[in-house]
Design an enzyme around this catalytic site. Sequence first.
Site, mmCIF file in Angstrom:
data_model
loop_
_atom_site.group_PDB
_atom_site.id
_atom_site.type_symbol
_atom_site.label_atom_id
_atom_site.label_comp_id
_atom_site.label_asym_id
_atom_site.label_seq_id
_atom_site.Cartn_x
_atom_site.Cartn_y
_atom_site.Cartn_z
ATOM 1 N N SER A 26 -5.647 -0.559 -2.165
ATOM 2 C CA SER A 26 -5.414 0.494 -3.150
ATOM 3 C C SER A 26 -5.649 -0.053 -4.559
ATOM 4 O O SER A 26 -6.741 -0.502 -4.861
ATOM 5 C CB SER A 26 -4.017 1.077 -2.971
ATOM 6 N N GLU A 75 -7.176 8.970 4.524
ATOM 7 C CA GLU A 75 -6.488 8.416 3.368
ATOM 8 C C GLU A 75 -5.429 9.344 2.768
ATOM 9 O O GLU A 75 -4.265 8.993 2.632
ATOM 10 C CB GLU A 75 -7.526 8.063 2.288
ATOM 11 N N HIS A 83 -3.485 6.445 3.877
ATOM 12 C CA HIS A 83 -3.617 5.448 2.818
ATOM 13 C C HIS A 83 -2.529 4.386 2.947
ATOM 14 O O HIS A 83 -1.344 4.692 3.080
ATOM 15 C CB HIS A 83 -3.499 6.135 1.456
#
Length: 497
Positions: free
Chosen positions: A190, A313, A411
Amino acid sequence: MPVEPRVQIADGALRGRTLANGGFCFAGIPFATPPVGPLRFRPPRPVPQWTGVREAISFPPAPLQRLLPSLGPSTMQTSEDCLYLNVWTPDLSGRRPVMVWIYGGGFESGSGSPPLTDGEALMHRDIVFVAFNYRVGALGFLYLADLGGPDWAPTTNCGLLDQVAALHWVRNNIAAFGGDPNNVTVFGDSAGGFSIGALLAMPAAAGMFDKAIMQSGATSRTFSRETATGIARDLLDRLELSEPEQLLTVPAERIVEVQLEGIDTDIGARNTPGGRSYGAVVDGHVLPDLPLDVVARGGTRTIPLIVGACRDEVQLWEAMLQPTTFAPASEAALLVEMARCVGEERAAVLLQAYQNREPGASLARLRTRFLSDWIYRVPAVQCAQTQIASGGQAWNYLFAHARSPDLGAHHGADVAYTLDMLDQLTFFGSAATPQDQQVRNEMTEAWTTFARTGDPGWPMYRPEEPTVRCFGGTAPLVTEPLAEVAQLWQTFWSQQK
């Protein structure tokens, strides 16, 4: 009693601790002077040398941040004095590959220490594991260069400069911990992945690492000086200040308290054109150019890359926020969001492609598919393609292992597997299964093999061919992105934010 391990580095002597299952941990090592008082919002400064033996047995506090239950324990200790790192090593002798973890958290949260980051398990795969803190939120990424005088010109992207300072420390000192300073792999998820994308384009980071793994973050997330200046001006207004110098005397907790009021908190708003958030600023100084442009010019040709994303995600945000704030009010509203990215005519074509791929999908799910591609999956492919076109090496992966149909392969889901921290899975409701363990073994083997050799064990990325390593899917190699929307994305993707 086990013998306490000691090392001598450039700044002084350190005493660590022996781990119960073997190996050593050195925690809370300073790699920069505390960024407090007059050093707030300033680039990191070198650590003064110390005399005697410094204890390195306690993990440091995380960077000062707003603690949210969804991002980490509410009891986690934080501090503005945060520029410390941790080293886990199997042995102090030898020359092992070094893996340096850069945490995610939207550039607003995170920690290089347990429980969010723990390098002990991965260390047992015969690597030296390093994790460091960097400043987050306004304290790390407030852009003041265009609001203050000349003295403020170099005070940009301080969080990224913290990362560079930590990597300098690794190059200069890791040999004392049994690591090979000439075989350093950075990897992150990320904001950590996006940070690596920026580091690839930063002159100050040149030569500081040999390989890179970008998980759910590539070279696509940067902000302009104009956007960043607007955020800084709004913060000053909220604090009733007229100039940057006054920020040095405001309690840091007060800055953190109001820092999110002037930015977009919606996952789509902050990551589509016009979005406002903290992160890397293309300032012409610390970060002179768009990272992907640097890749295209061959600036990263000598650095092998792994870049990839999770299959679903944004489904995490859909699950957490649906139906209150995530679902579009109407199809027209979704088209408006898509049009900001690709234009009105192309938005209609793209939406139809998503509807054809997933008949009957809700507006919330269609938004999930679009934002997952826009923010994460397509930029990963674009980065890999650009790296290879410029003469470099790049491998692409897709994480498709879903423990919950509601969350999907969401995610951040791959972090527990790449860091060999399956105990974190209890946060999502259940203990690790044999399937979890298999995916963990496959990913840690690929990541550590890449750190050792520069090749993760599957073919380099080639468009339109099954060269994408799929972890947790029905086939080990797939093409990415999947289905007919891929052709549309390739024709009109733009990195401009």
